[in-house]
Design a protein around this motif. Structure first.
Motif, PDB file in Angstrom:
ATOM      1  N   LEU A   1      51.215  49.964  44.534  1.00  0.00           N
ATOM      2  CA  LEU A   1      51.293  48.936  45.575  1.00  0.00           C
ATOM      3  C   LEU A   1      50.124  47.960  45.479  1.00  0.00           C
ATOM      4  CD1 LEU A   1      52.742  47.915  48.159  1.00  0.00           C
ATOM      5  CD2 LEU A   1      51.206  49.408  49.438  1.00  0.00           C
ATOM      6  N   ARG A   2      48.915  48.490  45.367  1.00  0.00           N
ATOM      7  CA  ARG A   2      47.723  47.628  45.267  1.00  0.00           C
ATOM      8  C   ARG A   2      47.765  46.777  44.000  1.00  0.00           C
ATOM      9  NH1 ARG A   2      44.611  47.414  49.954  1.00  0.00           N
ATOM     10  NH2 ARG A   2      44.980  49.371  51.019  1.00  0.00           N
ATOM     11  N   PHE A   3      48.246  47.374  42.897  1.00  0.00           N
ATOM     12  CA  PHE A   3      48.347  46.617  41.651  1.00  0.00           C
ATOM     13  C   PHE A   3      49.338  45.459  41.802  1.00  0.00           C
ATOM     14  CE2 PHE A   3      50.328  45.768  37.523  1.00  0.00           C
ATOM     15  CZ  PHE A   3      49.204  45.378  36.807  1.00  0.00           C
TER      16      PHE A   3
ATOM     17  N   ILE B   1      41.229  47.976  37.288  1.00  0.00           N
ATOM     18  CA  ILE B   1      41.967  46.753  36.991  1.00  0.00           C
ATOM     19  C   ILE B   1      41.078  45.603  37.436  1.00  0.00           C
ATOM     20  CG2 ILE B   1      43.953  45.333  37.673  1.00  0.00           C
ATOM     21  CD1 ILE B   1      44.803  47.631  35.915  1.00  0.00           C
ATOM     22  N   TYR B   2      40.963  44.578  36.588  1.00  0.00           N
ATOM     23  CA  TYR B   2      40.154  43.409  36.945  1.00  0.00           C
ATOM     24  C   TYR B   2      40.958  42.153  36.643  1.00  0.00           C
ATOM     25  CZ  TYR B   2      36.183  40.316  37.548  1.00  0.00           C
ATOM     26  OH  TYR B   2      35.347  39.330  37.995  1.00  0.00           O
ATOM     27  N   ASP B   3      41.075  41.274  37.628  1.00  0.00           N
ATOM     28  CA  ASP B   3      41.781  40.004  37.474  1.00  0.00           C
ATOM     29  C   ASP B   3      40.744  38.964  37.042  1.00  0.00           C
ATOM     30  OD1 ASP B   3      43.562  37.931  37.541  1.00  0.00           O
ATOM     31  OD2 ASP B   3      43.827  37.922  39.711  1.00  0.00           O
TER      32      ASP B   3
ATOM     33  N   ALA C   1      50.900  39.898  41.911  1.00  0.00           N
ATOM     34  CA  ALA C   1      51.824  38.899  42.470  1.00  0.00           C
ATOM     35  C   ALA C   1      51.167  37.979  43.494  1.00  0.00           C
ATOM     36  CB  ALA C   1      53.022  39.600  43.100  1.00  0.00           C
ATOM     37  N   LYS C   2      50.360  38.558  44.361  1.00  0.00           N
ATOM     38  CA  LYS C   2      49.806  37.763  45.462  1.00  0.00           C
ATOM     39  C   LYS C   2      48.348  37.383  45.258  1.00  0.00           C
ATOM     40  CE  LYS C   2      52.767  40.267  48.674  1.00  0.00           C
ATOM     41  NZ  LYS C   2      52.751  41.313  49.691  1.00  0.00           N
ATOM     42  N   ARG C   3      47.704  38.006  44.258  1.00  0.00           N
ATOM     43  CA  ARG C   3      46.283  37.756  43.971  1.00  0.00           C
ATOM     44  C   ARG C   3      45.410  37.999  45.199  1.00  0.00           C
ATOM     45  NH1 ARG C   3      44.918  33.451  39.868  1.00  0.00           N
ATOM     46  NH2 ARG C   3      43.390  35.067  39.501  1.00  0.00           N
ATOM     47  N   THR C   4      45.745  39.062  45.938  1.00  0.00           N
ATOM     48  CA  THR C   4      44.991  39.400  47.151  1.00  0.00           C
ATOM     49  C   THR C   4      43.766  40.263  46.852  1.00  0.00           C
ATOM     50  OG1 THR C   4      46.509  41.231  47.500  1.00  0.00           O
ATOM     51  CG2 THR C   4      46.940  39.228  48.751  1.00  0.00           C
TER      52      THR C   4
ATOM     53  N   GLY D   1      52.344  45.019  33.803  1.00  0.00           N
ATOM     54  CA  GLY D   1      51.755  43.684  33.863  1.00  0.00           C
ATOM     55  C   GLY D   1      50.325  43.619  33.360  1.00  0.00           C
ATOM     56  N   ILE D   2      49.821  44.734  32.837  1.00  0.00           N
ATOM     57  CA  ILE D   2      48.478  44.736  32.239  1.00  0.00           C
ATOM     58  C   ILE D   2      48.540  43.908  30.962  1.00  0.00           C
ATOM     59  CG2 ILE D   2      46.757  46.178  31.082  1.00  0.00           C
ATOM     60  CD1 ILE D   2      47.648  48.438  33.032  1.00  0.00           C
TER      61      ILE D   2
END
Length: 139
Positions: free
Chosen positions: A16-18, A69-71, A23-26, A116-117
């Motif tokens: 969920l967090r991923f 995970i890092y955006d 998708a939302k970049r939250t 999506g990684i």
């Protein structure tokens, strides 16, 4: 569903967090931890979009393994704003051998849960995942 290799399940909150990050970049980053007693991967920390790389790196313990995970936002040579989602397998040399084995055997199954990684990094010390490494791998 348990991982056949290591017996680790993945808590629904991990996915969920991923999805929220993707998708939302939250979130800027997510740090995951294996809870050995519950035999599952759980979310340990979530970083706000305004948090820096330094704040993310500070969340990774010096003596324990983690997944993260890092955006990563960057600007291309053509001056385009882009971002890539990095998966980091953090496994410091001084971590317990048992912990390293559990994280290593659970990694591929856990990664498959996070669709999506774009880039994977394996790091044993901070120099293997500094911003220069992110920039090189993003291009």
């Amino acid at each position: 569903m348990a991982n056949a290799a290591s017996g680790m399940a993945v808590h629904d909150d991990c996915k969920l967090r991923f999805l929220e990050l993707k998708a939302k970049r939250t979130h800027r980053f997510i740090v995951y931890k294996i809870e050995e007693k519950q035999k599952q991967v759980v979310v340990e920390k979530v970083g706000e979009p305004i948090q820096t790389y330094e704040e993310f790196a500070a969340c990774l313990p010096a003596d324990e393994c983690r997944y993260a995970i890092y955006d990563f936002d960057f600007v291309t040579a053509e001056n385009c704003q882009k971002s890539k989602i990095f998966f980091i397998a953090w496994c410091p040399d001084i971590a317990k051998v048992r912990s390293k084995m559990i994280y290593a055997s659970s990694k591929d199954r856990f990664k498959r849960e996070l669709d999506g990684i774009q880039v994977e990094l394996q790091a044993t010390d901070p120099t293997e995942m500094d911003l220069d490494v992110f920039r090189r791998r993003a291009n």
